[in-house]
Motif scaffolding. Sequence first.
Motif, short mmCIF file in Angstrom:
data_model
loop_
_atom_site.label_atom_id
_atom_site.label_comp_id
_atom_site.label_asym_id
_atom_site.label_seq_id
_atom_site.Cartn_x
_atom_site.Cartn_y
_atom_site.Cartn_z
N GLY A 53 70.34 33.20 41.12
CA GLY A 53 70.63 31.82 41.46
C GLY A 53 71.09 31.66 42.89
O GLY A 53 70.68 30.73 43.60
N ARG A 54 71.93 32.58 43.36
CA ARG A 54 72.41 32.54 44.75
C ARG A 54 71.26 32.70 45.72
O ARG A 54 71.18 32.02 46.74
N ALA A 55 70.34 33.61 45.39
CA ALA A 55 69.20 33.86 46.28
C ALA A 55 68.23 32.68 46.32
O ALA A 55 67.56 32.45 47.33
N CYS A 56 68.18 31.92 45.22
CA CYS A 56 67.20 30.83 45.12
C CYS A 56 67.75 29.48 45.55
O CYS A 56 66.98 28.51 45.68
N LEU A 57 69.06 29.36 45.77
CA LEU A 57 69.67 28.05 46.01
C LEU A 57 69.18 27.38 47.28
O LEU A 57 68.71 26.24 47.24
N VAL A 58 69.28 28.06 48.41
CA VAL A 58 68.88 27.44 49.68
C VAL A 58 67.39 27.09 49.70
O VAL A 58 67.03 25.96 50.05
N PRO A 59 66.49 28.01 49.32
CA PRO A 59 65.08 27.60 49.24
C PRO A 59 64.86 26.43 48.29
O PRO A 59 64.07 25.52 48.58
N GLY A 60 65.61 26.42 47.17
CA GLY A 60 65.45 25.35 46.19
C GLY A 60 65.85 23.99 46.73
O GLY A 60 65.22 22.98 46.42
N ILE A 61 66.89 23.96 47.56
CA ILE A 61 67.32 22.69 48.16
C ILE A 61 66.20 22.10 49.00
O ILE A 61 66.02 20.88 49.07
N PHE A 62 65.42 22.99 49.63
CA PHE A 62 64.29 22.54 50.46
C PHE A 62 62.96 22.57 49.69
O PHE A 62 61.90 22.61 50.29
N ASN A 63 63.07 22.55 48.36
CA ASN A 63 61.92 22.42 47.47
C ASN A 63 60.93 23.58 47.58
O ASN A 63 59.73 23.40 47.42
N ILE A 64 61.47 24.74 47.86
CA ILE A 64 60.67 25.97 47.87
C ILE A 64 61.10 26.79 46.66
O ILE A 64 62.22 27.32 46.63
N ASN A 65 60.25 26.86 45.66
CA ASN A 65 60.70 27.47 44.40
C ASN A 65 59.98 28.75 44.01
O ASN A 65 60.11 29.22 42.88
N GLU A 66 59.23 29.33 44.95
CA GLU A 66 58.59 30.62 44.63
C GLU A 66 59.61 31.68 44.21
O GLU A 66 59.34 32.46 43.27
N PRO A 67 60.80 31.77 44.86
CA PRO A 67 61.76 32.79 44.42
C PRO A 67 62.18 32.67 42.96
O PRO A 67 62.23 33.67 42.24
N VAL A 68 62.46 31.44 42.50
CA VAL A 68 62.89 31.29 41.11
C VAL A 68 61.71 31.40 40.15
O VAL A 68 61.85 31.93 39.03
N ILE A 69 60.53 30.93 40.56
CA ILE A 69 59.35 31.03 39.69
C ILE A 69 59.01 32.49 39.43
O ILE A 69 58.85 32.93 38.29
N PHE A 70 58.90 33.26 40.52
CA PHE A 70 58.52 34.66 40.36
C PHE A 70 59.72 35.53 40.01
O PHE A 70 59.56 36.68 39.60
N GLY A 71 60.92 34.97 40.16
CA GLY A 71 62.12 35.73 39.81
C GLY A 71 62.43 35.70 38.33
O GLY A 71 62.94 36.70 37.79
N CYS A 72 62.12 34.58 37.64
CA CYS A 72 62.49 34.54 36.22
C CYS A 72 61.61 33.65 35.35
O CYS A 72 61.73 33.70 34.11
N VAL A 73 60.74 32.81 35.93
CA VAL A 73 59.96 31.89 35.11
C VAL A 73 58.60 32.47 34.74
O VAL A 73 58.19 32.45 33.57
N ALA A 74 57.87 32.98 35.72
CA ALA A 74 56.50 33.44 35.49
C ALA A 74 56.46 34.54 34.44
O ALA A 74 57.16 35.55 34.55
N TRP A 75 55.65 34.31 33.41
CA TRP A 75 55.44 35.24 32.31
C TRP A 75 56.72 35.54 31.53
O TRP A 75 56.82 36.58 30.88
N ASN A 76 57.67 34.64 31.59
CA ASN A 76 58.89 34.77 30.79
C ASN A 76 58.80 33.77 29.64
O ASN A 76 58.93 32.56 29.86
#
Length: 419
Positions: free
Chosen positions: A302-325
């Motif tokens: 979550g800490r690693a994905c927060l700043v990109p997420g604020i700027f609507n960049i969600n590849e870190p969270v998608i490939f970090g825990c969503v894709a194929w989960n």
Amino acid sequence: MQKLISWLENSFAPKMNKISNMIWVVTIKDSVLQILPFIFLGSIFCCLAIIENYVTLPFSFWTPFGWTMGKVSLLVAFLIPFNYCEKKRYRKQRLIAGLSGVILFLIVVTPIVEEEGAVGFGSSALGAGGMFCAMITGVITGLIMGAFAKFTFFKEDSAIPDFVRQWFDALLPVGIVVVLGWAVVLIMKVNLYNIILSIFMPLQSFLQTWYGFTLFMFITCFIYSMGISSWVLTPVSEPVKLAAIVANLELVAAGTATAAGMNIFTEGLVFCTYMWVGGIGCTLPLVILLLMSKSKELKSLGRACLVPGIFNINEPVIFGCVAWNPYLMIPMWLQGILISLLTWIGTKVIKFAPIPDVQFELWYCPYPISTWINTRSFRAIIFLIISVAVSTLIWYPFFKAYEANELKKEAGEKKAAKE
């Protein structure tokens, strides 16, 4: 559920990846990506034009808007055959191919009557309205140039300089492109522009309905949950979204804009106003849940994905825990369905939230700043809060199940380490 995931992973996803890697899909995708600076700049001019509603200026920001956003189809007509030759490694032909694509596109859009008795170029043809036409003429040009990429009038041991040989060798494919357009459009009087528009008009109409809008958003979230970029859908979606916002702006300029008449399937509404806070699938609420997790691993993610997420960049969270989960793929799909329906109801049915009346497509601008720029409405901010709340409720139960599973894993690893 496990059978479904297995089928998606072993059958569906490989086929989709093949489609996404097809040369024409990649070529069109890259061509659209390359015109984004012009679209973004056009967005800025469009927003600056709001000033003209309150202050009389000696100039109009709509003029540079027309020379950026109003010429995107012309740019695509060049880029598609250019990029096709680049990817096929026909690098000597790429510039000629791009220029030939422009010529064929201009021939096809020539029969647009601006006023009675006068034939000229319409802004709708050179701008977003001609995007499908530019794609078709670009593909045709690319195929012709590619077919003659290795053709030459000269023998290998010819003493004629290479650059002169390239000039003469280009005469045949360029001639075919020009003569083809000339014969079909100007001699046979076939209005290819209107034919192409009529073919794709049902698609444009379908995506502006509640069911078409919802289906497309679901498909976007569906394939993204498998790590397949939504850019694979660019050839279908981008021309529709660009034409839709231009149509909305024309209604606003004419003073006839209503919620019923305005288009909802636009880049600005989906990515910059209400729906995808944090990126496709509205993933910023998920990132916040990760930050609050009892799991050390999830909290770190979550800490690693927060700043990109604020700027609507969600590849870190998608490939970090969503894709194929399996825990998080389902809520991702539900976001595509439920948030889309909520947006449709809020903007088109009860008409609480306004549809954007400017073109602001800087998707990396944080919410709610972009929401305010697109609407200048407090009701829009309230609706955004409601949308994020609903999104959080969708993520929450699935996230807690995922968190519980991760906590069990961490406990087991901790116990194994002690032993």
